[in-house]
Scaffold this active site. Structure first.
Site, PDB file in Angstrom:
ATOM      1  N   HIS A   1      10.081  78.264 -45.602  1.00 38.10           N
ATOM      2  CA  HIS A   1      11.090  77.246 -45.924  1.00 38.10           C
ATOM      3  C   HIS A   1      10.579  75.847 -45.579  1.00 38.10           C
ATOM      4  O   HIS A   1      10.549  74.957 -46.430  1.00 38.10           O
ATOM      5  CB  HIS A   1      12.375  77.551 -45.149  1.00 38.10           C
ATOM      6  CG  HIS A   1      13.466  76.553 -45.362  1.00 38.10           C
ATOM      7  ND1 HIS A   1      14.537  76.782 -46.188  1.00 38.10           N
ATOM      8  CD2 HIS A   1      13.653  75.296 -44.870  1.00 38.10           C
ATOM      9  CE1 HIS A   1      15.324  75.711 -46.197  1.00 38.10           C
ATOM     10  NE2 HIS A   1      14.807  74.801 -45.394  1.00 38.10           N
ATOM     11  N   GLU A   2      10.168  75.668 -44.343  1.00 35.77           N
ATOM     12  CA  GLU A   2       9.737  74.333 -43.920  1.00 35.77           C
ATOM     13  C   GLU A   2       8.472  73.903 -44.647  1.00 35.77           C
ATOM     14  O   GLU A   2       8.282  72.719 -44.936  1.00 35.77           O
ATOM     15  CB  GLU A   2       9.541  74.280 -42.404  1.00 35.77           C
ATOM     16  CG  GLU A   2      10.802  74.562 -41.590  1.00 35.77           C
ATOM     17  CD  GLU A   2      12.003  73.725 -42.002  1.00 35.77           C
ATOM     18  OE1 GLU A   2      11.807  72.602 -42.507  1.00 35.77           O
ATOM     19  OE2 GLU A   2      13.149  74.201 -41.848  1.00 35.77           O
TER      20      GLU A   2
ATOM     21  N   HIS B   1       9.399  72.285 -47.889  1.00 37.72           N
ATOM     22  CA  HIS B   1       9.665  70.851 -47.719  1.00 37.72           C
ATOM     23  C   HIS B   1       8.336  70.094 -47.617  1.00 37.72           C
ATOM     24  O   HIS B   1       8.176  69.010 -48.188  1.00 37.72           O
ATOM     25  CB  HIS B   1      10.442  70.595 -46.426  1.00 37.72           C
ATOM     26  CG  HIS B   1      11.889  70.978 -46.472  1.00 37.72           C
ATOM     27  ND1 HIS B   1      12.743  70.517 -47.452  1.00 37.72           N
ATOM     28  CD2 HIS B   1      12.647  71.733 -45.636  1.00 37.72           C
ATOM     29  CE1 HIS B   1      13.969  70.993 -47.202  1.00 37.72           C
ATOM     30  NE2 HIS B   1      13.934  71.737 -46.122  1.00 37.72           N
TER      31      HIS B   1
ATOM     32  N   HIS C   1       6.776  69.501 -50.888  1.00 36.48           N
ATOM     33  CA  HIS C   1       7.516  68.447 -51.575  1.00 36.48           C
ATOM     34  C   HIS C   1       7.025  67.073 -51.107  1.00 36.48           C
ATOM     35  O   HIS C   1       6.887  66.143 -51.892  1.00 36.48           O
ATOM     36  CB  HIS C   1       9.015  68.628 -51.280  1.00 36.48           C
ATOM     37  CG  HIS C   1       9.943  67.905 -52.196  1.00 36.48           C
ATOM     38  ND1 HIS C   1      11.270  67.716 -51.895  1.00 36.48           N
ATOM     39  CD2 HIS C   1       9.755  67.307 -53.396  1.00 36.48           C
ATOM     40  CE1 HIS C   1      11.852  67.039 -52.870  1.00 36.48           C
ATOM     41  NE2 HIS C   1      10.954  66.780 -53.790  1.00 36.48           N
TER      42      HIS C   1
HETATM   43 ZN   LIG Z   1      15.474  72.898 -45.281  1.00 33.27          ZN
END
Ligand SMILES: [Zn+2]
Length: 716
Positions: free
Chosen positions: A506-507, A510, A513
């Site tokens: 998940h991290e 990011h 991104h």
């Molecule tokens: Zn998040």
């Protein structure tokens, strides 16, 4: 793991400005004195000369932040004043580009300060934070309340079509202009004064809510001297309950409340009367009369927000707040939720029936109530989906998961490669640093991780940047991930749970991104995107954790290298859709409640929270006795003081996008370089440089659909 984590979201939307917070704080004489002492000896004085301008953590001392932030604010104000007072007619260059180039010292120091105070704080840093946080909040406001600055931006906005701007430049101007307008720049002087007062009152009420709720939650703790009432608790849980009682100078046992309606401890309490008492303590925590009752406060706050929206020219608060979001209007967000309700409620009811059956089998002789849910669903989970984390952990050694899972997936998708660097200064010995290279071998970013729990670190997991990507400033990103995994003893391997594994993916989503950002202007680069889009890349990246080609590549025993037995792997996968009817329905109920509070018009009277809540949920077919909302209105911190007002739907919205996107990959050959490159180019590299609804539509060739989301949650 994103559902309850306010903090992570707060970090990610750090670029957004909240009017009113801390406004009116003047710079003290003492601060000015310290700022004057700021000079070349301060490591923030000039951009770091280290690779990627990464922070010189080997030189930065706790005492360097305060003078650097004060000097940063002063310098930025001077720069803004120069832009606003420029006698030349506004041009894109002398206004927008100048704005984007301003505040470099301020940004440099605050990015690092915010990162370090969250992940590696100290009493000295906390002290600086106390002094500087209100000043920083006021400074962020000052930009968007600068009338002369707005006049220039507005003039350019009006001339947009004759300025010969490229798409990103148009977007930058559009985003700035709308932000100014949203913050009240178009109001006359009298109304601006009114707005300022409203913002101050809103901020005060939010703070009051926070402290009332803190008090209410503390008071709501369940207390008993009767050990028998707590039968079913593990030895460790009992011990913790005894400790909690001791800390409060009470005899016996105390079960403290968590911020959600349901309490995890309910899953092991065998005594039904205790369960009911614990649940009711949670449900009624902020409705007991007295100083910590929040009912009057939230009714007033909802009304104030509606009045503020009216002053700004909107029919309700949600309409105002969603103007810069992907959903754009409350109607779109509500429609989206309404479409999910039937399938979700149907599944919750089916789960309730299954639980009732179990109660009847055990001759319980009662009808399922919300305080029974956790207790019986835990029995069903154990019977049907159970696996022992101690069995799976040896297959998830953290550095192996990182390199053979997280990095591997990114390499397969995007062709990027990673090389560890040992020469980059860090703020904690727990940190590790990798340089990231593009498929063509060119440097792309610096990525750092700080994975282990420490006493001086906030809870949860998050991503942020020390240096943002911006072609205008010639910077490549320095991105970091923080988590709170259990730290192993010296010499022992760090074995983590599957939940931790998905947190890493998940991290890192990011992080991708942030690292793939290809923007010119920092204001719209990387993860500076709307709240209902920001969790999309991260949740999307989570999917690869269980993708067979990736899972099989990293899920190997840390000692023997043997792959995880198929049966165990299947259990992990199956457990993911357990109890989803309940989980999804309680979220939907909370999100609908949020929207209804924030679509009240200014002419509506102050509401009575209890009947309002019941009616709001009944209207949506979400008043289900056994499935109460995840947060009741009176303790819904996200929307009254957490920045998620008219924004709780964003969690579900992002999930729609990530499941929909993953389904697209599934239909187009899965994890391939071609698919990865296309996704990077059309979505991940864009930051906020284009309208994100358009970005998504262009990439998918259609509007996003909720079907994959319902399927992923087992709610078809
Ligand atoms: Zn998040």
């Amino acid at each position: 793991m994103a559902w309850g984590n306010l903090w992570m979201a707060a970090m990610l939307v750090a670029g957004s400005v909240k009017a009113g917070e801390g406004a009116g704080v003047a710079q003290s004489g003492a601060a000015a004195g310290r700022a004057a002492a700021f000079g070349p000896a301060n490591p923030f004085y000039a951009a770091s000369t280290l690779p990627y301008q990464t922070p010189a953590f080997d030189k930065i001392k706790d005492t360097d932040y305060e003078p650097a932030i004060d000097a940063g604010i002063a310098e930025h104000m001077k720069e803004l004043d120069a832009i606003a007072s420029n006698p030349a007619a506004p041009t894109f260059d002398n206004t927008m580009v100048a704005l984007e180039k301003s505040g470099q010292l301020y940004n440099r120091v605050t990015q690092i300060f915010n990162g370090v105070t969250q992940a590696n704080s100290s009493p000295a840093l906390e002290k600086v934070q106390e002094i500087e946080a209100p000043k920083m909040a006021a400074h962020d406001d000052a930009i968007f309340l600068n009338t002369k600055l707005f006049a220039r931006v507005e003039k350019l906005y009006r001339q947009m079509d004759s300025l010969n701007l490229d798409e990103e430049q148009r977007r930058l101007l559009d985003v700035y202009y709308k932000k100014f307008v949203q913050q009240g720049a178009k109001l006359n002087a009298a109304d601006k004064e009114k707005l300022k007062k409203m913002n101050e009152e809103e901020s005060t009420l939010e703070n009051q809510f926070r402290s009332k709720l803190l008090g209410a939650t503390k008071e709501a703790a369940f207390h008993t001297a009767d050990k028998n009432a707590l039968r079913g608790l593990s030895g460790a849980d009992l011990e913790a309950a005894a400790e909690a009682a001791k800390a409060r100078k009470l005899p016996g046992y105390v079960l403290p409340m968590q911020n959600t309606t349901q309490q995890p401890i309910l899953s092991s309490l065998e005594d039904r009367a205790t369960r009911q008492a614990v649940f009711e303590a949670s449900w009624n925590r902020a409705e007991k009369g007295g100083t910590n009752d929040t009912r009057a406060l939230i009714a007033h706050l909802a009304k104030l927000r509606a009045e503020k929206a009216k002053l700004l020219g909107y029919p309700n608060f949600a309409a105002w707040n969603l103007t810069d979001q992907m959903a754009k209007t409350p109607e779109a967000a509500i429609q989206f939720m309404d479409n999910l309700t039937p399938a979700s409620a149907k599944n919750a009811r089916a789960e309730a029936a299954e639980i009732q059956e179990l109660i009847d089998q055990q001759n319980g002789g009662f009808k399922l109530a919300p305080w029974d849910w956790e207790f019986y669903s835990e029995q069903i989970r154990k019977a049907k989906y159970d696996y022992d984390e101690n069995e799976t952990k040896p297959y998830f050694e953290v550095w192996n998961v990182l390199q053979n899972g997280v990095f591997y997936a990114a390499n397969q998708m995007y062709g990027i490669t990673f090389k560890e660097r040992h020469d980059i200064p860090v703020y904690s010995p727990d940190m590790r640093v990798w340089e990231v290279f593009d498929a063509n071998g060119k440097p792309l970013a610096l990525w750092m991780c700080d994975y282990f729990k420490r006493d001086n670190k906030s809870g949860g997991a998050w991503m942020d940047v020390f240096v943002p990507q911006a072609k205008l400033l010639g910077t490549l990103p320095v991105v970091y991930n923080v988590a709170n995994f259990a730290k192993p003893a010296a010499g022992e391997p760090a074995l983590i749970t599957y939940t931790d594994v998905t947190t890493m993916f998940h991290e890192f989503g990011h992080a991708l991104h942030g690292m793939f950002s290809n923007a010119t202007y920092p204001f719209i680069s990387g993860t500076n995107v709307p709240r209902d889009f920001v969790e999309f890349p991260s949740q999307f990246n989570e999917h690869w954790a269980s993708y067979p080609a990736v899972f099989n590549h990293y899920a190997k025993h840390y000692k023997t290298g043997a792959p995880m037995p198929a049966e165990l792997a299947a259990k992990i996968k199956k457990a993911a859709t357990f109890n989803e009817g309940y989980i999804f329905t309680e979220l939907l109920a909370a999100a609908e409640l949020d929207m209804q509070w924030h679509t009240l018009s200014a002419s509506a009277p102050e509401q009575k929270p209890d009947p309002f809540e019941k009616e709001a949920l009944e209207k949506k077919n979400l008043w289900i006795d056994e499935v109460p909302p995840r947060y009741r209105s009176t303790y819904f911190q996200h929307i009254w003081s957490g920045g998620y007002n008219a924004g709780y739907y964003a969690y579900l919205w992002s999930e729609m996008l990530d499941d929909d996107a993953y389904a697209w990959f599934g239909a187009h050959g899965g994890m391939t370089r071609a698919n990865g490159d296309r996704f990077r180019k059309m979505v991940l590299s864009k930051g906020n440089t284009e309208d994100l609804a358009k970005v998504y539509r262009d990439w998918l060739g259609a509007e996003p659909s909720t079907e994959p989301m319902l399927k992923d949650r087992g709610l078809e």
